[in-house]
Design a protein around this motif. Structure first.
Motif, PDB file in Angstrom:
ATOM      1  N   ILE A  32       0.889  -1.158   0.027  1.00 15.73           N
ATOM      2  CA  ILE A  32      -0.095   0.066   0.177  1.00 15.73           C
ATOM      3  C   ILE A  32       0.812   1.222  -0.002  1.00 15.73           C
ATOM      4  O   ILE A  32       0.518   2.228  -0.741  1.00 15.73           O
ATOM      5  CB  ILE A  32      -0.943   0.012   1.204  1.00 15.73           C
ATOM      6  CG1 ILE A  32      -2.041  -1.162   1.086  1.00 15.73           C
ATOM      7  CG2 ILE A  32      -1.592   1.212   1.402  1.00 15.73           C
ATOM      8  CD1 ILE A  32      -2.745  -1.496   2.273  1.00 15.73           C
ATOM      9  N   VAL A  33       1.914   1.323   0.820  1.00 13.83           N
ATOM     10  CA  VAL A  33       2.808   2.259   0.932  1.00 13.83           C
ATOM     11  C   VAL A  33       3.492   2.811  -0.417  1.00 13.83           C
ATOM     12  O   VAL A  33       3.438   4.050  -0.783  1.00 13.83           O
ATOM     13  CB  VAL A  33       3.613   2.215   2.330  1.00 13.83           C
ATOM     14  CG1 VAL A  33       4.799   3.201   2.054  1.00 13.83           C
ATOM     15  CG2 VAL A  33       2.944   2.335   3.495  1.00 13.83           C
ATOM     16  N   ARG A  46       5.691  11.032  10.865  1.00 18.61           N
ATOM     17  CA  ARG A  46       5.337  10.895   9.671  1.00 18.61           C
ATOM     18  C   ARG A  46       3.791  11.460   9.310  1.00 18.61           C
ATOM     19  O   ARG A  46       3.312  12.293   8.617  1.00 18.61           O
ATOM     20  CB  ARG A  46       5.340   9.793   8.799  1.00 18.61           C
ATOM     21  CG  ARG A  46       6.891   9.279   8.635  1.00 18.61           C
ATOM     22  CD  ARG A  46       6.935   7.840   8.029  1.00 18.61           C
ATOM     23  NE  ARG A  46       8.489   7.561   8.190  1.00 18.61           N
ATOM     24  CZ  ARG A  46       8.974   6.567   8.888  1.00 18.61           C
ATOM     25  NH1 ARG A  46       8.238   5.566   9.344  1.00 18.61           N
ATOM     26  NH2 ARG A  46      10.210   6.294   8.773  1.00 18.61           N
ATOM     27  N   ILE A  47       2.926  11.314  10.413  1.00 18.63           N
ATOM     28  CA  ILE A  47       1.695  11.777  10.508  1.00 18.63           C
ATOM     29  C   ILE A  47       1.603  13.161  10.467  1.00 18.63           C
ATOM     30  O   ILE A  47       0.759  13.888   9.803  1.00 18.63           O
ATOM     31  CB  ILE A  47       0.882  11.091  12.034  1.00 18.63           C
ATOM     32  CG1 ILE A  47       0.577   9.551  11.298  1.00 18.63           C
ATOM     33  CG2 ILE A  47      -0.443  11.799  11.978  1.00 18.63           C
ATOM     34  CD1 ILE A  47       0.278   8.781  12.737  1.00 18.63           C
ATOM     35  N   ASP A  48       2.421  13.784  11.521  1.00 16.24           N
ATOM     36  CA  ASP A  48       2.413  15.323  11.561  1.00 16.24           C
ATOM     37  C   ASP A  48       3.026  15.758  10.388  1.00 16.24           C
ATOM     38  O   ASP A  48       2.543  16.730   9.943  1.00 16.24           O
ATOM     39  CB  ASP A  48       3.603  15.199  12.810  1.00 16.24           C
ATOM     40  CG  ASP A  48       2.694  15.235  14.255  1.00 16.24           C
ATOM     41  OD1 ASP A  48       1.720  14.985  14.228  1.00 16.24           O
ATOM     42  OD2 ASP A  48       3.815  15.032  15.350  1.00 16.24           O
ATOM     43  N   THR A  69      -2.381  10.564   1.957  1.00 14.55           N
ATOM     44  CA  THR A  69      -1.044   9.642   2.890  1.00 14.55           C
ATOM     45  C   THR A  69      -1.064   9.567   4.203  1.00 14.55           C
ATOM     46  O   THR A  69      -0.871   8.514   4.518  1.00 14.55           O
ATOM     47  CB  THR A  69       0.298  10.506   1.957  1.00 14.55           C
ATOM     48  OG1 THR A  69       0.417  10.322   0.652  1.00 14.55           O
ATOM     49  CG2 THR A  69       1.422   9.758   2.674  1.00 14.55           C
ATOM     50  N   GLN A  70      -1.222  10.848   4.715  1.00 15.33           N
ATOM     51  CA  GLN A  70      -1.445  10.841   6.160  1.00 15.33           C
ATOM     52  C   GLN A  70      -2.611   9.679   6.747  1.00 15.33           C
ATOM     53  O   GLN A  70      -2.134   8.769   7.691  1.00 15.33           O
ATOM     54  CB  GLN A  70      -2.146  12.076   6.734  1.00 15.33           C
ATOM     55  CG  GLN A  70      -2.149  12.171   8.047  1.00 15.33           C
ATOM     56  CD  GLN A  70      -2.763  13.239   8.886  1.00 15.33           C
ATOM     57  OE1 GLN A  70      -3.822  13.936   8.398  1.00 15.33           O
ATOM     58  NE2 GLN A  70      -2.008  14.309   9.518  1.00 15.33           N
ATOM     59  N   ASP A  71      -3.738   9.310   6.039  1.00 12.14           N
ATOM     60  CA  ASP A  71      -4.324   8.304   6.288  1.00 12.14           C
ATOM     61  C   ASP A  71      -3.790   7.129   6.277  1.00 12.14           C
ATOM     62  O   ASP A  71      -4.077   6.040   7.140  1.00 12.14           O
ATOM     63  CB  ASP A  71      -5.817   8.311   5.548  1.00 12.14           C
ATOM     64  CG  ASP A  71      -6.973   9.351   5.747  1.00 12.14           C
ATOM     65  OD1 ASP A  71      -6.580  10.154   6.664  1.00 12.14           O
ATOM     66  OD2 ASP A  71      -7.611   9.902   4.823  1.00 12.14           O
ATOM     67  N   ILE A  72      -3.066   6.847   5.127  1.00 10.65           N
ATOM     68  CA  ILE A  72      -2.488   5.613   5.030  1.00 10.65           C
ATOM     69  C   ILE A  72      -1.466   5.154   6.305  1.00 10.65           C
ATOM     70  O   ILE A  72      -1.505   4.432   6.897  1.00 10.65           O
ATOM     71  CB  ILE A  72      -1.711   5.458   3.646  1.00 10.65           C
ATOM     72  CG1 ILE A  72      -2.650   5.288   2.761  1.00 10.65           C
ATOM     73  CG2 ILE A  72      -0.652   4.194   3.835  1.00 10.65           C
ATOM     74  CD1 ILE A  72      -2.040   5.642   1.135  1.00 10.65           C
ATOM     75  N   THR A  79       0.129   2.901  11.978  1.00 11.89           N
ATOM     76  CA  THR A  79       0.405   3.246  13.134  1.00 11.89           C
ATOM     77  C   THR A  79      -0.593   2.685  14.012  1.00 11.89           C
ATOM     78  O   THR A  79      -0.175   2.092  15.103  1.00 11.89           O
ATOM     79  CB  THR A  79       0.390   4.754  13.298  1.00 11.89           C
ATOM     80  OG1 THR A  79       1.299   5.376  12.439  1.00 11.89           O
ATOM     81  CG2 THR A  79       0.670   5.018  14.659  1.00 11.89           C
ATOM     82  N   GLN A  80      -1.850   2.499  13.793  1.00 15.07           N
ATOM     83  CA  GLN A  80      -2.976   1.935  14.521  1.00 15.07           C
ATOM     84  C   GLN A  80      -2.495   0.460  14.710  1.00 15.07           C
ATOM     85  O   GLN A  80      -2.640  -0.226  15.811  1.00 15.07           O
ATOM     86  CB  GLN A  80      -4.421   2.079  13.958  1.00 15.07           C
ATOM     87  CG  GLN A  80      -4.815   3.476  14.059  1.00 15.07           C
ATOM     88  CD  GLN A  80      -6.045   3.565  13.309  1.00 15.07           C
ATOM     89  OE1 GLN A  80      -6.322   3.003  12.332  1.00 15.07           O
ATOM     90  NE2 GLN A  80      -6.984   4.588  13.569  1.00 15.07           N
ATOM     91  N   GLU A  81      -2.175  -0.240  13.626  1.00 14.06           N
ATOM     92  CA  GLU A  81      -1.933  -1.568  13.759  1.00 14.06           C
ATOM     93  C   GLU A  81      -0.594  -1.899  14.570  1.00 14.06           C
ATOM     94  O   GLU A  81      -0.553  -2.733  15.155  1.00 14.06           O
ATOM     95  CB  GLU A  81      -1.875  -2.356  12.452  1.00 14.06           C
ATOM     96  CG  GLU A  81      -3.324  -2.308  11.823  1.00 14.06           C
ATOM     97  CD  GLU A  81      -3.295  -3.411  10.759  1.00 14.06           C
ATOM     98  OE1 GLU A  81      -2.957  -4.225  10.703  1.00 14.06           O
ATOM     99  OE2 GLU A  81      -3.954  -2.942   9.562  1.00 14.06           O
TER     100      GLU A  81
END
Length: 155
Positions: A66-67, A122-124, A133-136, A141-143
């Protein structure tokens, strides 16, 4: 043949591509380190740690694609070559040989903690450059953080 163009431009594309390439390196090496530990874990909690490592490897492999595909969709090249991973990985490498299950759980907790911190950075960074991309990265990160919790509970 024309290269893939990007919906992003300038600094937004550069920053987003760096974040995705860094995430790609973390995920590829996480799958490799996870398998290394999976093959060499021993001890009283062998089975549960062994199976939990497979979950980490599966999530890393799924998110790797995905990335990488997001990186290419943004007009940048994904570089997942072994030499690139070896040169740029930030993951702590496990020792060689048999590793006791408690030590594997503690090692994986530390590794996942580092991956989580880099993903949060990376989210920030992608908050203003590319929220798709932030959503990906948020999903990854959640997992990662769920797995960190599970390994921390074992150690």
């Amino acid at each position: 043949m024309a290269p893939i163009t990007s919906p992003l431009s300038g600094e937004a594309k550069t920053t987003t591509a760096k974040c995705l390439q860094g995430a790609l390196m973390d995920l590829i090496d996480l799958s490799l380190v996870g398998k290394q530990l999976h093959w060499n874990v021993i001890g009283p909690n062998f089975r549960s740690v062994h199976l939990q490592l497979d979950e980490v490897v599966s999530l890393a492999r799924a998110h790797t694609d995905i990335v990488a595909e997001r990186l290419v969709a943004l007009g940048a090249n994904a570089d997942g070559r072994a030499a690139t991973v070896s040169k740029s990985t930030k993951l702590t490498q496990p020792e060689s040989g048999w590793i006791e299950s408690g030590k594997v759980a503690a090692t994986m907790t530390d590794i996942l903690d580092g991956v989580s911190k880099r993903m949060r950075e990376r989210i920030d960074l992608t908050d203003e450059t590319d929220q798709a991309t932030q959503d990906i990265i948020i999903a990854v990160t959640q997992e990662i953080e769920k797995q960190r919790w599970m390994f921390q509970a074992m150690s």
